[in-house]
Motif scaffolding. Structure first.
Motif, mmCIF file in Angstrom:
data_model
loop_
_atom_site.group_PDB
_atom_site.id
_atom_site.type_symbol
_atom_site.label_atom_id
_atom_site.label_comp_id
_atom_site.label_asym_id
_atom_site.label_seq_id
_atom_site.Cartn_x
_atom_site.Cartn_y
_atom_site.Cartn_z
ATOM 1 N N VAL A 71 0.920 -1.510 -0.186
ATOM 2 C CA VAL A 71 0.188 0.071 -0.270
ATOM 3 C C VAL A 71 1.257 1.357 -0.450
ATOM 4 N N ALA A 72 0.406 2.366 -0.067
ATOM 5 C CA ALA A 72 1.362 3.934 0.230
ATOM 6 C C ALA A 72 0.030 4.640 1.363
ATOM 7 N N ARG A 73 1.205 5.070 1.826
ATOM 8 C CA ARG A 73 0.467 6.433 3.401
ATOM 9 C C ARG A 73 -0.613 7.672 2.226
ATOM 10 N N ASN A 74 -0.002 8.174 0.735
ATOM 11 C CA ASN A 74 -0.989 8.592 0.659
ATOM 12 C C ASN A 74 -0.407 9.425 -0.910
ATOM 13 N N ASN A 75 -0.855 9.923 -2.420
ATOM 14 C CA ASN A 75 -0.316 10.139 -3.441
ATOM 15 C C ASN A 75 0.429 11.837 -3.153
ATOM 16 N N PRO A 82 -4.783 2.834 -0.051
ATOM 17 C CA PRO A 82 -4.981 1.177 -0.428
ATOM 18 C C PRO A 82 -4.830 0.627 -1.067
ATOM 19 N N THR A 83 -4.766 -1.041 -0.623
ATOM 20 C CA THR A 83 -4.634 -1.886 -2.003
ATOM 21 C C THR A 83 -6.651 -2.620 -1.668
ATOM 22 N N LEU A 84 -7.184 -2.429 -2.369
ATOM 23 C CA LEU A 84 -8.810 -3.165 -2.609
ATOM 24 C C LEU A 84 -9.448 -3.856 -3.366
ATOM 25 N N ILE A 85 -9.135 -5.173 -3.265
ATOM 26 C CA ILE A 85 -9.924 -6.016 -4.054
ATOM 27 C C ILE A 85 -11.263 -6.980 -3.550
ATOM 28 N N LEU A 97 1.066 -6.540 -6.706
ATOM 29 C CA LEU A 97 -0.073 -5.056 -6.633
ATOM 30 C C LEU A 97 0.090 -4.050 -5.811
ATOM 31 N N HIS A 98 0.391 -3.403 -5.950
ATOM 32 C CA HIS A 98 0.734 -1.530 -4.773
ATOM 33 C C HIS A 98 0.143 -0.009 -4.698
ATOM 34 N N ALA A 99 -1.049 -0.367 -4.138
ATOM 35 C CA ALA A 99 -1.646 0.644 -3.647
ATOM 36 C C ALA A 99 -2.699 0.923 -4.689
ATOM 37 N N CYS A 100 -3.312 -0.179 -5.367
ATOM 38 C CA CYS A 100 -4.513 -0.519 -6.578
ATOM 39 C C CYS A 100 -5.839 -0.961 -5.734
ATOM 40 N N THR A 101 -6.849 -0.740 -6.764
ATOM 41 C CA THR A 101 -8.269 -1.360 -6.898
ATOM 42 C C THR A 101 -8.572 -2.110 -7.932
ATOM 43 N N GLY A 111 2.532 -12.632 -13.259
ATOM 44 C CA GLY A 111 3.718 -11.772 -12.771
ATOM 45 C C GLY A 111 2.799 -10.977 -13.574
ATOM 46 N N ALA A 112 2.126 -10.078 -13.751
ATOM 47 C CA ALA A 112 1.612 -8.629 -13.843
ATOM 48 C C ALA A 112 1.978 -7.799 -12.658
ATOM 49 N N THR A 113 1.985 -6.330 -12.789
ATOM 50 C CA THR A 113 2.237 -5.232 -12.262
ATOM 51 C C THR A 113 1.175 -4.058 -11.666
ATOM 52 N N VAL A 114 0.355 -4.084 -10.959
ATOM 53 C CA VAL A 114 -1.015 -2.954 -11.411
ATOM 54 C C VAL A 114 -0.554 -2.136 -9.458
ATOM 55 N N MET A 115 0.112 -0.852 -10.256
ATOM 56 C CA MET A 115 0.378 0.007 -9.596
ATOM 57 C C MET A 115 -0.219 1.137 -8.984
ATOM 58 N N ASP A 116 0.278 2.214 -8.060
ATOM 59 C CA ASP A 116 -0.514 3.303 -7.255
ATOM 60 C C ASP A 116 -1.719 4.060 -8.398
ATOM 61 N N GLY A 117 -2.690 3.879 -7.779
ATOM 62 C CA GLY A 117 -3.968 4.535 -7.975
ATOM 63 C C GLY A 117 -4.694 3.798 -9.268
ATOM 64 N N ALA A 118 -4.064 2.442 -9.855
ATOM 65 C CA ALA A 118 -4.720 2.011 -10.483
ATOM 66 C C ALA A 118 -6.400 1.000 -10.354
ATOM 67 N N LEU A 119 -6.373 1.677 -11.482
ATOM 68 C CA LEU A 119 -8.123 0.922 -11.097
ATOM 69 C C LEU A 119 -8.087 -0.214 -11.728
ATOM 70 N N VAL A 120 -8.719 -1.782 -11.791
ATOM 71 C CA VAL A 120 -9.104 -2.449 -12.499
ATOM 72 C C VAL A 120 -10.559 -2.861 -12.405
ATOM 73 N N LYS A 121 -11.182 -2.200 -13.555
ATOM 74 C CA LYS A 121 -12.670 -2.743 -13.132
ATOM 75 C C LYS A 121 -13.184 -3.420 -13.725
ATOM 76 N N LYS A 122 -14.424 -3.829 -12.810
ATOM 77 C CA LYS A 122 -14.859 -4.895 -12.974
ATOM 78 C C LYS A 122 -15.498 -5.884 -13.645
#
Length: 190
Positions: A71-75, A82-85, A97-101, A111-122
């Motif tokens: 996670v990250a404290r803030n941007n 936070p990281t929300l799954i 997964l780092h600080a993403c949703t 092996g994928a990486t999802v970075m800060d503030g990224a959003l992978v939709k439903k």
């Protein structure tokens, strides 16, 4: 027991909260402010470190072997990261997964990486080995891949139908590990 060897509290931060019928592999490390919803699984050698913000995993999601979630404290705008799954999410082996949703029924390939503030939709899918850069939004029903990840194509109906099946299969496999996993002090000889 085996579960307690995987969970760690941090003074002033909190301790992991785990729902019913959750499998936490004994070699996983689930640290701090982490919630894992019922029927979810965290597989071997995963690290979930909720130390400067929270990690929330919904129900019947699977975090496969070797994945790292932080996670990250803030941007830079001061927003908490936070990281929300969500529910019925599949996260392939060795993902980061780092600080993403990740919304419900999303899929992150191995092996994928999802970075800060990224959003992978439903119902969106990230191809194996991809890098989803900070702040990127992956829309519902799309496959993104590459480094950096870009739109590749819309998911087929067969792929969309597979998303809840993948989650259910991992929930069933987790039940086997919950019931049958034992510490073996003397491995068999060959």
């Amino acid at each position: 027991g085996l579960r307690s060897s995987a969970t760690w509290s941090l003074d002033g931060i909190g301790c992991p909260r785990v729902g019913e019928n959750v499998f936490l592999a004994p070699s996983s490390s689930v640290v701090g402010d982490v919630t894992v919803g019922s029927k979810s699984s965290v597989w071997y050698n995963c690290v979930l470190r909720g130390d400067v913000n929270e990690i929330r995993i919904g129900e019947e999601s699977n975090i496969q072997d070797g994945t790292v979630i932080h996670v990250a404290r803030n941007n830079s705008k001061g927003l908490a990261l936070p990281t929300l799954i969500g529910n019925q999410v599949t996260v392939g082996h060795m993902a980061i997964l780092h600080a993403c949703t990740l919304e419900d029924l999303s899929f992150v390939g191995m092996g994928a990486t999802v970075m800060d503030g990224a959003l992978v939709k439903k119902g969106a899918m990230i191809a194996a080995g991809s890098l989803v850069t900070p702040g990127k939004v992956v829309p519902t029903g799309q496959l993104w891949g590459g480094r950096p990840a870009k739109y590749m194509r819309d998911l087929t109906q067969k792929e969309t139908d597979f998303l809840p099946v993948s989650a259910a299969k991992y929930a069933e496999l987790a039940k086997v590990h919950i019931k049958q996993l034992r510490i073996e002090s003397k491995p068999s000889s060959i």
